[in-house]
Design a protein around this motif. Structure first.
Motif, PDB file in Angstrom:
ATOM      1  N   LEU A 142      -9.546 -74.421  43.774  1.00 22.91           N
ATOM      2  CA  LEU A 142      -9.037 -75.790  43.690  1.00 22.91           C
ATOM      3  C   LEU A 142      -9.877 -76.574  42.706  1.00 22.91           C
ATOM      4  O   LEU A 142     -11.104 -76.392  42.662  1.00 22.91           O
ATOM      5  CB  LEU A 142      -9.138 -76.487  45.051  1.00 22.91           C
ATOM      6  CG  LEU A 142      -8.411 -75.842  46.218  1.00 22.91           C
ATOM      7  CD1 LEU A 142      -8.916 -76.431  47.525  1.00 22.91           C
ATOM      8  CD2 LEU A 142      -6.926 -76.052  46.091  1.00 22.91           C
ATOM      9  N   PHE A 143      -9.256 -77.484  41.948  1.00 22.64           N
ATOM     10  CA  PHE A 143     -10.037 -78.321  41.040  1.00 22.64           C
ATOM     11  C   PHE A 143      -9.263 -79.575  40.658  1.00 22.64           C
ATOM     12  O   PHE A 143      -8.038 -79.634  40.764  1.00 22.64           O
ATOM     13  CB  PHE A 143     -10.448 -77.553  39.785  1.00 22.64           C
ATOM     14  CG  PHE A 143      -9.311 -76.994  38.979  1.00 22.64           C
ATOM     15  CD1 PHE A 143      -8.799 -77.682  37.895  1.00 22.64           C
ATOM     16  CD2 PHE A 143      -8.756 -75.757  39.307  1.00 22.64           C
ATOM     17  CE1 PHE A 143      -7.759 -77.157  37.146  1.00 22.64           C
ATOM     18  CE2 PHE A 143      -7.714 -75.229  38.556  1.00 22.64           C
ATOM     19  CZ  PHE A 143      -7.214 -75.937  37.477  1.00 22.64           C
ATOM     20  N   THR A 144     -10.015 -80.595  40.238  1.00 20.71           N
ATOM     21  CA  THR A 144      -9.442 -81.844  39.762  1.00 20.71           C
ATOM     22  C   THR A 144     -10.452 -82.564  38.884  1.00 20.71           C
ATOM     23  O   THR A 144     -11.665 -82.330  39.011  1.00 20.71           O
ATOM     24  CB  THR A 144      -9.010 -82.763  40.919  1.00 20.71           C
ATOM     25  OG1 THR A 144      -8.305 -83.883  40.385  1.00 20.71           O
ATOM     26  CG2 THR A 144     -10.198 -83.256  41.717  1.00 20.71           C
ATOM     27  N   ASP A 145      -9.962 -83.432  38.020  1.00 22.42           N
ATOM     28  CA  ASP A 145     -10.814 -84.316  37.232  1.00 22.42           C
ATOM     29  C   ASP A 145     -10.710 -85.747  37.746  1.00 22.42           C
ATOM     30  O   ASP A 145     -11.332 -86.644  37.202  1.00 22.42           O
ATOM     31  CB  ASP A 145     -10.416 -84.272  35.748  1.00 22.42           C
ATOM     32  CG  ASP A 145     -10.817 -82.962  35.096  1.00 22.42           C
ATOM     33  OD1 ASP A 145     -11.845 -82.384  35.490  1.00 22.42           O
ATOM     34  OD2 ASP A 145     -10.094 -82.501  34.190  1.00 22.42           O
ATOM     35  N   TYR A 146      -9.931 -85.957  38.768  1.00 18.40           N
ATOM     36  CA  TYR A 146      -9.697 -87.286  39.323  1.00 18.40           C
ATOM     37  C   TYR A 146     -10.633 -87.554  40.501  1.00 18.40           C
ATOM     38  O   TYR A 146     -11.343 -86.680  40.976  1.00 18.40           O
ATOM     39  CB  TYR A 146      -8.236 -87.418  39.765  1.00 18.40           C
ATOM     40  CG  TYR A 146      -7.284 -87.424  38.601  1.00 18.40           C
ATOM     41  CD1 TYR A 146      -6.993 -88.595  37.919  1.00 18.40           C
ATOM     42  CD2 TYR A 146      -6.670 -86.254  38.169  1.00 18.40           C
ATOM     43  CE1 TYR A 146      -6.123 -88.607  36.843  1.00 18.40           C
ATOM     44  CE2 TYR A 146      -5.793 -86.257  37.094  1.00 18.40           C
ATOM     45  CZ  TYR A 146      -5.532 -87.435  36.439  1.00 18.40           C
ATOM     46  OH  TYR A 146      -4.668 -87.436  35.377  1.00 18.40           O
ATOM     47  N   SER A 147     -10.562 -88.769  40.983  1.00 12.78           N
ATOM     48  CA  SER A 147     -11.394 -89.155  42.127  1.00 12.78           C
ATOM     49  C   SER A 147     -10.905 -88.426  43.378  1.00 12.78           C
ATOM     50  O   SER A 147      -9.750 -88.019  43.468  1.00 12.78           O
ATOM     51  CB  SER A 147     -11.335 -90.666  42.330  1.00 12.78           C
ATOM     52  OG  SER A 147     -10.005 -91.064  42.587  1.00 12.78           O
ATOM     53  N   TYR A 148     -11.804 -88.285  44.325  1.00 11.71           N
ATOM     54  CA  TYR A 148     -11.467 -87.623  45.582  1.00 11.71           C
ATOM     55  C   TYR A 148     -12.346 -88.194  46.681  1.00 11.71           C
ATOM     56  O   TYR A 148     -13.375 -88.823  46.431  1.00 11.71           O
ATOM     57  CB  TYR A 148     -11.685 -86.103  45.485  1.00 11.71           C
ATOM     58  CG  TYR A 148     -13.137 -85.722  45.413  1.00 11.71           C
ATOM     59  CD1 TYR A 148     -13.856 -85.461  46.580  1.00 11.71           C
ATOM     60  CD2 TYR A 148     -13.810 -85.657  44.203  1.00 11.71           C
ATOM     61  CE1 TYR A 148     -15.201 -85.141  46.528  1.00 11.71           C
ATOM     62  CE2 TYR A 148     -15.140 -85.338  44.147  1.00 11.71           C
ATOM     63  CZ  TYR A 148     -15.837 -85.079  45.307  1.00 11.71           C
ATOM     64  OH  TYR A 148     -17.169 -84.776  45.254  1.00 11.71           O
ATOM     65  N   SER A 149     -11.918 -87.972  47.915  1.00 11.62           N
ATOM     66  CA  SER A 149     -12.767 -88.268  49.079  1.00 11.62           C
ATOM     67  C   SER A 149     -12.689 -87.067  50.006  1.00 11.62           C
ATOM     68  O   SER A 149     -11.633 -86.467  50.184  1.00 11.62           O
ATOM     69  CB  SER A 149     -12.317 -89.552  49.787  1.00 11.62           C
ATOM     70  OG  SER A 149     -11.052 -89.384  50.370  1.00 11.62           O
ATOM     71  N   LEU A 150     -13.825 -86.744  50.578  1.00 13.06           N
ATOM     72  CA  LEU A 150     -13.950 -85.569  51.443  1.00 13.06           C
ATOM     73  C   LEU A 150     -14.632 -85.995  52.727  1.00 13.06           C
ATOM     74  O   LEU A 150     -15.669 -86.660  52.690  1.00 13.06           O
ATOM     75  CB  LEU A 150     -14.776 -84.491  50.735  1.00 13.06           C
ATOM     76  CG  LEU A 150     -15.016 -83.189  51.475  1.00 13.06           C
ATOM     77  CD1 LEU A 150     -13.716 -82.402  51.619  1.00 13.06           C
ATOM     78  CD2 LEU A 150     -16.038 -82.350  50.725  1.00 13.06           C
ATOM     79  N   GLN A 151     -14.034 -85.639  53.859  1.00  9.93           N
ATOM     80  CA  GLN A 151     -14.633 -85.918  55.154  1.00  9.93           C
ATOM     81  C   GLN A 151     -14.831 -84.586  55.865  1.00  9.93           C
ATOM     82  O   GLN A 151     -13.871 -83.844  56.083  1.00  9.93           O
ATOM     83  CB  GLN A 151     -13.745 -86.832  55.987  1.00  9.93           C
ATOM     84  CG  GLN A 151     -14.341 -87.157  57.339  1.00  9.93           C
ATOM     85  CD  GLN A 151     -13.464 -88.098  58.138  1.00  9.93           C
ATOM     86  OE1 GLN A 151     -12.583 -88.759  57.594  1.00  9.93           O
ATOM     87  NE2 GLN A 151     -13.698 -88.156  59.427  1.00  9.93           N
ATOM     88  N   LEU A 152     -16.068 -84.299  56.212  1.00  8.72           N
ATOM     89  CA  LEU A 152     -16.396 -83.038  56.880  1.00  8.72           C
ATOM     90  C   LEU A 152     -16.336 -83.205  58.398  1.00  8.72           C
ATOM     91  O   LEU A 152     -16.425 -84.324  58.904  1.00  8.72           O
ATOM     92  CB  LEU A 152     -17.782 -82.573  56.436  1.00  8.72           C
ATOM     93  CG  LEU A 152     -17.908 -82.305  54.931  1.00  8.72           C
ATOM     94  CD1 LEU A 152     -19.354 -82.027  54.560  1.00  8.72           C
ATOM     95  CD2 LEU A 152     -17.025 -81.159  54.520  1.00  8.72           C
ATOM     96  N   PRO A 153     -16.204 -82.118  59.133  1.00  7.14           N
ATOM     97  CA  PRO A 153     -16.082 -82.205  60.595  1.00  7.14           C
ATOM     98  C   PRO A 153     -17.279 -82.871  61.275  1.00  7.14           C
ATOM     99  O   PRO A 153     -17.129 -83.494  62.324  1.00  7.14           O
ATOM    100  CB  PRO A 153     -15.975 -80.746  61.044  1.00  7.14           C
ATOM    101  CG  PRO A 153     -15.583 -79.981  59.849  1.00  7.14           C
ATOM    102  CD  PRO A 153     -16.060 -80.746  58.668  1.00  7.14           C
ATOM    103  N   ASN A 154     -18.476 -82.780  60.671  1.00  4.48           N
ATOM    104  CA  ASN A 154     -19.654 -83.385  61.304  1.00  4.48           C
ATOM    105  C   ASN A 154     -19.777 -84.877  61.001  1.00  4.48           C
ATOM    106  O   ASN A 154     -20.757 -85.509  61.361  1.00  4.48           O
ATOM    107  CB  ASN A 154     -20.929 -82.660  60.868  1.00  4.48           C
ATOM    108  CG  ASN A 154     -21.227 -82.831  59.398  1.00  4.48           C
ATOM    109  OD1 ASN A 154     -20.479 -83.467  58.662  1.00  4.48           O
ATOM    110  ND2 ASN A 154     -22.329 -82.248  58.955  1.00  4.48           N
ATOM    111  N   GLY A 155     -18.786 -85.461  60.342  1.00  6.51           N
ATOM    112  CA  GLY A 155     -18.796 -86.886  60.035  1.00  6.51           C
ATOM    113  C   GLY A 155     -19.305 -87.216  58.646  1.00  6.51           C
ATOM    114  O   GLY A 155     -19.230 -88.366  58.218  1.00  6.51           O
TER     115      GLY A 155
END
Length: 185
Positions: A142-155
């Protein structure tokens, strides 16, 4: 006499040129009509609910309100103008889900371009959101040059510009990011 011959030759040339121009007009309309058919999708599918199975077990479930198949093009692709929902089932029956408001699948390269409100929810509750994401099916990347947000299970949370990762998020390379990480001692 020379003037008369020149006039005759010019008249013949003008007549031939005029005939050729009018003859091409009819053919041009036919060519444009054939091109119009070629620009249309080869097929349209509505309310798609497709299952991919391997050895009797469901591996992928694709749902979409509409799919346009352009396999008749030199560079064939499938377009999902109203978005997709895609469930991936692992060997242990865990499920990863992909949502997107628009998608294109390029058949020769195996690349899928997901656009507009892309959201991935993994079986361990990791949530990735962004405006556009590319998925290379062959490389499982997977890849992108755009903004992203990631939320992991541990918060833990991460926001950034551009990343690349394996599809299980075991290797995650972000180009720039900020966030809150929780580390064990």
């Amino acid at each position: 006499m020379i003037f008369k011959n020149t006039l005759i030759y010019k008249s013949i040339a003008v007549c031939l040129l005029t005939a050729m121009l009018f003859a091409c007009e009819g053919n041009l309309k036919d060519v444009k009509e054939m091109e119009k058919d070629f620009l249309e999708p080869q097929s349209k599918v509505y309310d798609l609910n497709l299952f991919y199975t391997d050895s009797g077990a469901v591996r992928v479930n694709l749902r979409s309100p509409e799919m346009l198949d352009y396999s008749n093009r030199k560079f064939p692709f499938r377009e999902f103008p109203q978005g997709i929902e895609l469930d991936f089932f692992e060997q242990d029956s865990s499920k990863n889900t992909v949502f997107s408001d628009y998608a294109i699948q390029y058949l020769e390269t195996g690349l899928i371009d997901l656009r507009k409100n892309v959201k991935i929810v993994t079986s361990d509750s990791t949530i990735l959101k962004g405006p556009q994401l590319y998925w290379d099916q062959q490389q499982e990347w997977l890849f992108t040059d755009y903004s992203y947000s990631l939320q992991l299970p541990n918060g833990a949370r991460n926001q950034g510009e551009g990343f690349d990762s394996d599809q299980k998020f075991n290797t995650f390379n972000s180009r720039s990011n900020t966030g809150i990480q929780y580390l064990q001692d």
